[in-house]
Design an enzyme around this catalytic site. Structure first.
Site, short mmCIF file in Angstrom:
data_model
loop_
_atom_site.label_atom_id
_atom_site.label_comp_id
_atom_site.label_asym_id
_atom_site.label_seq_id
_atom_site.Cartn_x
_atom_site.Cartn_y
_atom_site.Cartn_z
N GLU A 1 -10.63 -1.71 3.70
CA GLU A 1 -9.32 -1.20 4.06
C GLU A 1 -9.08 0.17 3.42
OE1 GLU A 1 -6.39 -4.90 4.80
OE2 GLU A 1 -6.75 -4.48 2.68
N ASP B 1 0.79 -1.23 0.00
CA ASP B 1 0.00 0.00 0.00
C ASP B 1 0.83 1.28 0.00
OD1 ASP B 1 -1.77 -2.01 0.52
OD2 ASP B 1 -2.45 -1.23 2.44
#
Length: 561
Positions: free
Chosen positions: A313, A144
Site C-alpha cells: 500500500e 493514512d
C-alpha cells in the site's frame, strides 16, 4: 391542548431533544424529520454496536449518506452532522443492523433520547492520551496521511478521516495546515465520498506549469475511489487546497485488480513529464503522463523483492542524488507483526525502477510497531524529502484506549541516504522544525511531553522511563550486536489487544554515539542522531512517566515550550 403541543414541538426543535420526531417503520428502520435553524445535529455513538446506515434526504433527493454506530444502550460520545450545508429541513432515513433478539426494541434505543441540535460542537480535549506536539484529528478516526504538499509557507496535510466515529469508516479526506510542521489547524473536510465511492489514500501535486489546464500552481489531488471496485480519481483546487473540484472525467486509471489504490504522482525533471506510482496487489505499478489526465502504464515492480506478508500500500518514489527510493507500506508483514514501512533503493529512468539489492533483502524505515503509511510532502523547499507516518498499527488501531479521537501522526522526518557494508540505506532524522518546540535549557524532571537528548552512549547502555505504579518502558543499546531495542511489555494499558505487548529491535548499522528520544502522552520515538535507526511505539501509561534511569549514557531532558 393544541397550544401545549405546539409549545412542546418548539422546545424540541430549539435545541434540546428530538426524541419524538422519528417514525418507526420496522424493527431496524426509522425515519427522522429534522427542522431547525441550528448548525449541527449531534449523533450519539456507541462503539460496541453495529453500524447504522444513514441517508440524508432533502426535497426527496439523496444529498448525503454515511455509516454511524448509533447508540442502542448508552452513549460513548457524540459526533456532529453539519445541517447548514443543506438547510435545516431534512429527512434522515436510518437502517439499523440486527433485530430485537440482539438490540431490543427500536423505539427504546438510547440514540432517540440523546440526539440533539446545537449551534456548536465542543472539541475541547477530553483525552489524557492526546499528544501535545503531534498532529491528531480534533475528533473522529484518522489513518493514512494523504495529499501532503508545501506551498507559500504553509504545510498541507490531508488524512484518511471518519467524521462520524472514532473507528474506521466513511473514508473522507480531512485537512490540516501548519506553518512549522508542529502546530496544526484543522481546516475541515476537503474531499468527501461520491457516487464512485469513499475516498481512499492518494497525493497532491502543485502543477507549476499548468500542464493539466486547471491554472498555474493549481493543486491537483489523486485518490482512490473505493466503490464496487477501486479506481483512481482526480480533483483540483485553485485556492491552495482549501476547496476541490472533482474532475468530470473520473476515474482516470482503472484495473481489474481488487487491491488497486493509493496513487502518488510526481514531476520528473529529467523526462519533463509526470510519473505516478500506485499499489496493485503485491506490486507497484508505474505510469507516465504529460497532462495529469491521460496516463500510460510503464512497468511494475515488486515480484520477489522485500516482504510479501501482506498487501502492498501507500507507495512513494523519491529521487535522492543519483539514487531513487521506492517506499512501500505493507499490512500485515511488518517485522514485529501488523503494518510497517519497507523501502527499496535503486535507479529509475522514468519508465522502470530497478532495485540495487538482491531480491531477498528487506529494509525497514522504522523498527517500531507504530509507523505506517509513510509518504512525503510534494514541493518541499530546498529539495528536502520530508515524510509523515501514521502512528498506529492495524492490529489494534481501532481499539486503543481513546474515544474522542483515534490516532496521531508521527513526527515529521527528513530522509536521506547512507551506506553500510556496501549497501545503501535510508537515513531518518527528526525534521529540524521539531526541535524548535522545546526549551534549550535542560529540565530536572521528566514531563509527559519532552525531548531527551542522549549523548556519550557506551557499548552497553539503557534508558528506563517509569512511573510510581511501576509501569515502564526499557530502551537498550547493545553495541556488540549493533542493535537498539524497546520493551513496552509493562508500559501501561495493554489489555485492549493481545498484539500490543512487545519488544521491538532495530539494527543500528554501526556504533551509536548519540540519540534523540521524543516522549509524548502516548508515544515514544527514538532516533540515532546520525539517522541510522528509527523506532516508533505507542504507550498508554495509567499516569505519565515521571522518572528516568540512564546507564551507560548521559540524558538531558528538554521540556515542551
Amino acid at each position: 391542548m393544541k397550544r401545549k403541543i405546539q409549545t412542546m414541538a418548539l422546545c424540541l426543535l430549539a435545541g434540546v431533544s428530538l426524541s419524538h420526531a422519528q417514525t418507526f417503520l420496522s424493527q431496524n428502520h426509522a425515519m427522522k424529520r429534522v427542522k431547525t435553524t441550528e448548525k449541527y445535529l449531534l449523533l450519539p455513538v456507541e462503539e460496541s454496536e453495529g453500524i447504522a446506515h444513514i441517508r440524508v434526504l432533502k426535497d426527496n433527493r439523496l444529498v448525503k449518506e454515511f455509516n454511524c454506530k448509533l447508540a442502542i444502550n448508552k452513549t460513548d460520545y457524540q459526533v456532529p452532522l453539519d445541517l447548514s450545508e443543506f438547510g435545516g429541513d431534512l429527512l434522515l432515513d436510518i437502517q439499523f443492523p440486527g433485530d430485537t433478539r440482539t438490540t431490543g426494541v427500536i423505539r427504546d434505543f438510547a440514540c432517540w433520547q440523546e440526539m440533539k441540535v446545537a449551534d456548536n460542537f465542543d472539541t475541547t480535549n477530553r483525552e489524557k492520551y492526546r499528544p501535545a506536539y503531534h498532529h491528531t484529528p480534533l475528533y473522529g478516526w484518522m489513518n493514512d496521511p494523504n495529499g501532503m504538499f508545501y506551498k507559500d509557507g504553509v504545510w498541507h496535510l490531508y488524512f484518511q478521516y471518519n467524521p462520524y466515529g472514532s473507528q474506521w469508516e466513511n473514508m473522507t479526506w480531512g485537512h490540516s495546515t501548519s506553518t512549522d510542521l508542529t502546530h496544526w489547524t484543522y481546516e475541515g473536510e476537503a474531499i468527501t465520498p461520491d457516487a464512485l465511492g469513499t475516498i481512499f489514500s492518494g497525493c497532491c501535486v502543485v502543477d507549476k506549469a499548468n500542464t493539466a489546464g486547471f491554472g498555474k500552481d493549481a493543486v491537483v489531488a489523486f485518490y482512490t475511489s473505493a466503490g464496487a471496485s477501486q479506481t483512481q480519481s482526480m480533483a483540483y483546487s485553485t485556492d491552495d487546497g482549501k476547496n476541490f473540484t472533482k474532475y468530470a472525467g473520473n476515474p482516470v486509471i482503472t484495473s481489474n485488480m481488487p487491491d488497486f489504490r493509493d496513487p502518488n504522482a510526481f514531476w520528473n525533471d529529467e523526462l519533463g513529464q509526470w510519473n505516478l506510482i500506485l499499489a496493485a496487489g503485491q506490486q507497484m505499478n508505474i505510469y507516465s503522463s504529460k497532462d495529469l489526465k491521460e496516463w500510460k502504464y510503464e512497468s511494475s515492480f515488486g515480484e520477489g523483492y522485500g516482504s510479501h506478508g501482506g498487501v502492498w500500500e501507500c507507495p512513494d518514489l523519491l529521487r535522492m542524488g543519483d539514487k531513487w527510493v521506492l517506499v512501500c507500506n505493507i499490512n500485515p508483514g511488518g517485522p514485529f507483526g501488523g503494518s510497517a514501512t519497507q523501502y527499496f533503493v535503486g535507479t529509475f529512468d522514468g519508465h522502470k525502477f530497478t532495485c540495487d539489492s538482491a531480491p531477498g533483502v528487506t529494509k525497514w524505515m522504522d523498527y517500531g510497531k507504530d509507523h505506517y503509511a509513510t509518504v512525503a510532502f510534494d514541493n518541499a523547499p530546498d529539495g528536502r524529502h520530508i515524510v509523515l507516518p501514521w502512528m498506529s498499527n492495524w492490529q489494534y488501531a481501532n481499539q486503543v484506549p481513546t474515544r474522542q479521537f483515534r490516532s496521531a501522526n508521527g513526527l515529521p522526518r527528513d530522509l536521506g541516504l547512507f551506506t553500510y557494508r556496501g549497501e545503501y540505506y535510508v537515513s531518518v532524522k527528526p525534521s529540524p522544525e521539531v526541535f524548535v518546540s522545546f526549551v534549550a535549557k535542560s529540565s530536572a524532571k521528566l514531563s509527559p511531553a519532552a525531548y531527551l537528548e542522549v549523548t556519550d552512549v557506551k557499548t552497553n547502555a539503557s534508558i528506563t522511563l517509569s512511573n510510581a505504579k511501576g509501569e515502564r518502558v526499557v530502551m537498550t543499546y547493545n553495541g556488540m550486536d549493533e542493535t537498539f531495542s524497546m520493551n513496552r511489555d509493562a508500559s501501561g494499558l495493554s489489555d485492549f489487544s493481545t498484539d500490543f505487548k512487545c519488544t521491538t529491535v532495530a539494527p543500528t548499522y554501526g556504533a551509536v554515539k548519540a540519540m534523540q528520544i521524543f516522549v509524548d502522552h502516548s508515544s515514544i520515538e527514538a532516533f540515532d542522531a546520525d539517522g541510522k535507526m528509527a523506532m516508533t511505539n505507542l504507550v498508554f501509561p495509567s499516569e505519565p512517566y515521571d522518572r528516568i534511569a540512564a546507564k551507560g549514557c548521559k540524558v538531558k531532558i528538554h521540556a515542551l515550550k
